[in-house]
Structure formats: structure tokens, C-alpha cells
Design a protein around this motif. Sequence first.
Motif, PDB file in Angstrom:
ATOM      1  N   ARG A 116      40.111  43.720  37.224  1.00 41.68           N
ATOM      2  CA  ARG A 116      41.445  43.716  37.847  1.00 41.68           C
ATOM      3  C   ARG A 116      41.380  44.551  39.123  1.00 41.68           C
ATOM      4  O   ARG A 116      40.634  45.519  39.224  1.00 41.68           O
ATOM      5  N   ALA A 117      42.135  44.140  40.139  1.00 41.23           N
ATOM      6  CA  ALA A 117      42.170  44.888  41.409  1.00 41.23           C
ATOM      7  C   ALA A 117      43.515  44.600  42.065  1.00 41.23           C
ATOM      8  O   ALA A 117      44.176  43.596  41.746  1.00 41.23           O
ATOM      9  N   ASP A 118      43.902  45.432  42.994  1.00 45.74           N
ATOM     10  CA  ASP A 118      45.189  45.196  43.698  1.00 45.74           C
ATOM     11  C   ASP A 118      45.140  43.819  44.382  1.00 45.74           C
ATOM     12  O   ASP A 118      44.132  43.497  45.019  1.00 45.74           O
ATOM     13  N   ARG A 131      36.517  40.386  46.726  1.00 36.36           N
ATOM     14  CA  ARG A 131      37.851  40.290  46.126  1.00 36.36           C
ATOM     15  C   ARG A 131      38.320  38.852  46.219  1.00 36.36           C
ATOM     16  O   ARG A 131      37.999  38.146  47.178  1.00 36.36           O
ATOM     17  N   ALA A 132      39.087  38.466  45.211  1.00 32.38           N
ATOM     18  CA  ALA A 132      39.617  37.089  45.204  1.00 32.38           C
ATOM     19  C   ALA A 132      41.045  37.131  44.692  1.00 32.38           C
ATOM     20  O   ALA A 132      41.353  37.883  43.757  1.00 32.38           O
ATOM     21  N   ARG A 133      41.901  36.339  45.328  1.00 34.99           N
ATOM     22  CA  ARG A 133      43.284  36.261  44.856  1.00 34.99           C
ATOM     23  C   ARG A 133      43.360  35.457  43.565  1.00 34.99           C
ATOM     24  O   ARG A 133      44.302  35.615  42.783  1.00 34.99           O
ATOM     25  N   GLY A 303      35.096  42.486  30.767  1.00 31.64           N
ATOM     26  CA  GLY A 303      35.665  43.760  31.234  1.00 31.64           C
ATOM     27  C   GLY A 303      37.091  43.641  31.735  1.00 31.64           C
ATOM     28  O   GLY A 303      37.659  44.572  32.303  1.00 31.64           O
ATOM     29  N   LEU A 304      37.715  42.474  31.498  1.00 31.85           N
ATOM     30  CA  LEU A 304      39.047  42.245  32.092  1.00 31.85           C
ATOM     31  C   LEU A 304      40.182  42.678  31.169  1.00 31.85           C
ATOM     32  O   LEU A 304      41.346  42.508  31.489  1.00 31.85           O
ATOM     33  N   VAL A 331      46.714  37.467  34.321  1.00 34.86           N
ATOM     34  CA  VAL A 331      45.843  37.740  35.479  1.00 34.86           C
ATOM     35  C   VAL A 331      45.525  36.419  36.175  1.00 34.86           C
ATOM     36  O   VAL A 331      45.549  35.367  35.507  1.00 34.86           O
ATOM     37  N   PRO A 332      45.272  36.407  37.465  1.00 32.97           N
ATOM     38  CA  PRO A 332      45.026  35.140  38.196  1.00 32.97           C
ATOM     39  C   PRO A 332      43.639  34.584  37.885  1.00 32.97           C
ATOM     40  O   PRO A 332      42.745  34.552  38.731  1.00 32.97           O
TER      41      PRO A 332
END
Length: 369
Positions: A116-118, A131-133, A303-304, A331-332
Motif C-alpha cells: 500500500r502507498a499514498d 508506483r501505480a494507481r 504483504g498487502l 485496494v486498487p
Amino acid sequence: TDPLPDHVDVCVVGGGQSALALAFHLRRAERRRSGPALRVLLLDSRTHPGGAWQDAWPSLRLFSPAGYSSLPGRLMPRPPGDEPPDAAHVVDYLADYERRYDVDVRRPVRVTAVERADGGLLVRTDHGDLRARAVVSATGTWDRPLWPTVPGTDGFEGEVLHVHDYRGPEPFAGRRVLVVGGGNSGAQVAADLLGTAAAVHWATRRPPRYLPDDVDGRVLFEVATQAVRDRASGREARGVGSLGDVVAVPPVRAARDRGDLVAEPMVERLTEHGARWPDDREEPLDAVVWATGFRPALAHLRGLGLTWTDGHPATGAPDGSPFAVRSADGVPLWLLGYGDWCGPASATLIGVGRPAAAVAADVVATLDR
Ligand code: FAD
């Protein structure tokens, strides 16, 4: 490989048929939207196109004719003669498909984790992070063969391999081989060994259910289509498994009709130099081939912090779609091509197109919100 970009709109993990079908539908969805084009990137751990088909044994035959083994937008050319296509034909088709649609695939790049990331997700790879949307996992099952637990296997002194590593009958010339598994792989490998191995024992837990000879993958696809309609209208869907286990492709049909391909009950245990059946019959063996299936290769998603069910992340269907392709954890992340749980017949060439279209539509709708 060129350095990876530090961010993309859509990162697809995998470069096999499922990923390519998605790339086709994302490209098509692009045409219907305004705004800047989506940056789509596929990351594939292999060095060449073709996904797992590159590892299949040479005599493997598709269980459907070419016309019923095509990805969206491009018919698979018919191979010469009447035989269904072999794996090499599929690899050529997928490589051509990738070129034809100018799909951006980076190879060899292995995705080691998705976190997960911003603003989306962080994709960690052996060539750096990006990073990916949105992330779509299309990693197939080939990398995760399912090894059965049969008593005595550790003490067996012969060779033991999974069909994942089977590359043809030559190494088994003159040897006595047990093939375990009542599906298409078990039938095709047992038939492939006949005439080369000194003895072939094909053991299955239940008598193999051949599909009627005039039935092949086309009917499987029609059953899957009906399952999609049933799901969409809330009726109980009948999976393709209800039809049978083995498509009688020509080499299997010929061996069966000669009376050479006969399934035996499952062995009770392996002994040092052979196997023992429940009726105490023993047969000497030099090798055992497990044709006992595969599981989805999903380690990169561990790990999500997702909800897991039956060995895969819980998924749900985007509004109105019969395909449960989207992570149920908000999550996307989408999952494509792993089998009935993410779309009837989604783990087949002809069947992956519809769930791929559902993923593409949902990804675009999500990113355009
Ligand atoms: P794959 O072809 O496995 O492609 C996934 C790709 O992702 C691979 O290149 C892999 O290296 C890569 N990858 C995996 N993990 C990572 C990672 N962490 N990072 C980056 N890349 C990664 N279907 C039919 O329609 N007809 C048939 O006759 C038929 N016969 C089959 C026979 C056998 C023995 C098997 C096993 C399957 C058969 N199938 C058949 C089912 C299905 O079509 C194939 O399994 C097909 O390979 C699935 O395509 P895929 O793109 O989902 O996965």
C-alpha cells in the motif's frame, strides 16, 4: 531492460495471455475516454513472450481448436493439418499478438511485492520499484505446481517430478513410470509416454471422466458462458468441472481407443522401488510424474494485508459484472486469469477475454473518478 518509470497508471504483473487480453481491453477502453492516455506497463519475469506455454511439453495439444483458443481481437491462425494447436503454436501466436497491439512489456522483471502507498500501490521488483494507481495481477499458476502428499514418497529411490518439469517422453525410454492425476495433463502425459517408457501406470483418485469425443473446449466455453449468464441473473452457475475432466484430444483418444490408456485406482503408497495399491498389488517403478495441478502464483500479494480465502485474496464483482475480479479489500488491485473464482473459464485462452474486459472497464472507471 530499460530503467522502469517511477510511476504508471496501471501496472500489470505478468506477461502471458491474461495480461495481453487485459492490455487489449485497456487500449480499447482508452478510445472511449477523454483526457491524457493511461500509462500501462506489463512486468513479466520471463525473458520471452508466451507465458507458461513456453514450458509445456512438445506434444501438449490445446483442448480447443485454434478458432476457439483466441484472445480478443485476433484469431489464432489454424495450424497445418487437423490437430489442435500445440504449445509452440500458442507461443508464436502470443508473441505476434503482443507485437500487433504494441503492448509495453518489460522483461525479465520479477515483481517481488506489492504494498500500500499514498495514491495507489508500490510495486517492488528486482529492477527497482515503481508506483501505480492500479495493479492487476495476472501471474498464472505455472509457477506454483501442487505437489500431493503420498505416503512413502520420501523413501522412493526413483525419480519424482511434477508435470511442470515434464518435457517429453525421451528421458523415460525403457523406464517404468507412474503418472498420477486424472485431468488433462495426466491423460496427455500418460498417452505421451506410451510406446517410449517400458511401462506406464496412470493412477487417478476416481475414474477419469472423458468429455464426449465430439466435445472439446468449445462446449467448455459454452458452459462457461451459461455460467456467466446464470451468475448475472443470480441463478446457481454450473462450472465447467461438472462436464468432465478430460478432453479426448487426438493422442489421448488414440491411446484410449487402442486400450493402452487405462486408468488405475490411486496408489496407497510409494515403496523404495515402486508403488503399492490398496489391494496390495505392487509394481516396480523408476519414476513418478505428479500431474496434480497448480495453484495461483500470488506470493507477491502476501504483504498487502488482504483478506485471503481458499488460497487467494477475496474478490468481488464490480457493479453489475458477473466477474469477481476486484480485491474485496478496497485496494486498487484486480486479479485475472486464475480460474473460476475470478471468472468462469478465465484460465483459458478463449475464456479470459470477458473478465479482462470487466477488469479494464473497472480500472478505467476507478482511475477516472
Ligand atoms: P501464464 O501463462 O502462466 O503467464 C503468467 C506470466 O506471469 C508468466 O510469464 C510468468 O512468468 C509471469 N509471472 C509470474 N509471477 C510473476 C511475478 N511475480 N512478476 C512478474 N511476472 C510474473 N488453456 C486453454 O485455453 N486451452 C488449453 O488447452 C489449455 N491447456 C493447458 C494445459 C496445461 C498443462 C496447463 C497447466 C494449462 C492449460 N490451459 C489451457 C490453461 C491456461 O490457458 C494456461 O495456464 C495459461 O498459461 C494461463 O495464462 P496466464 O497468462 O494466466 O498465465
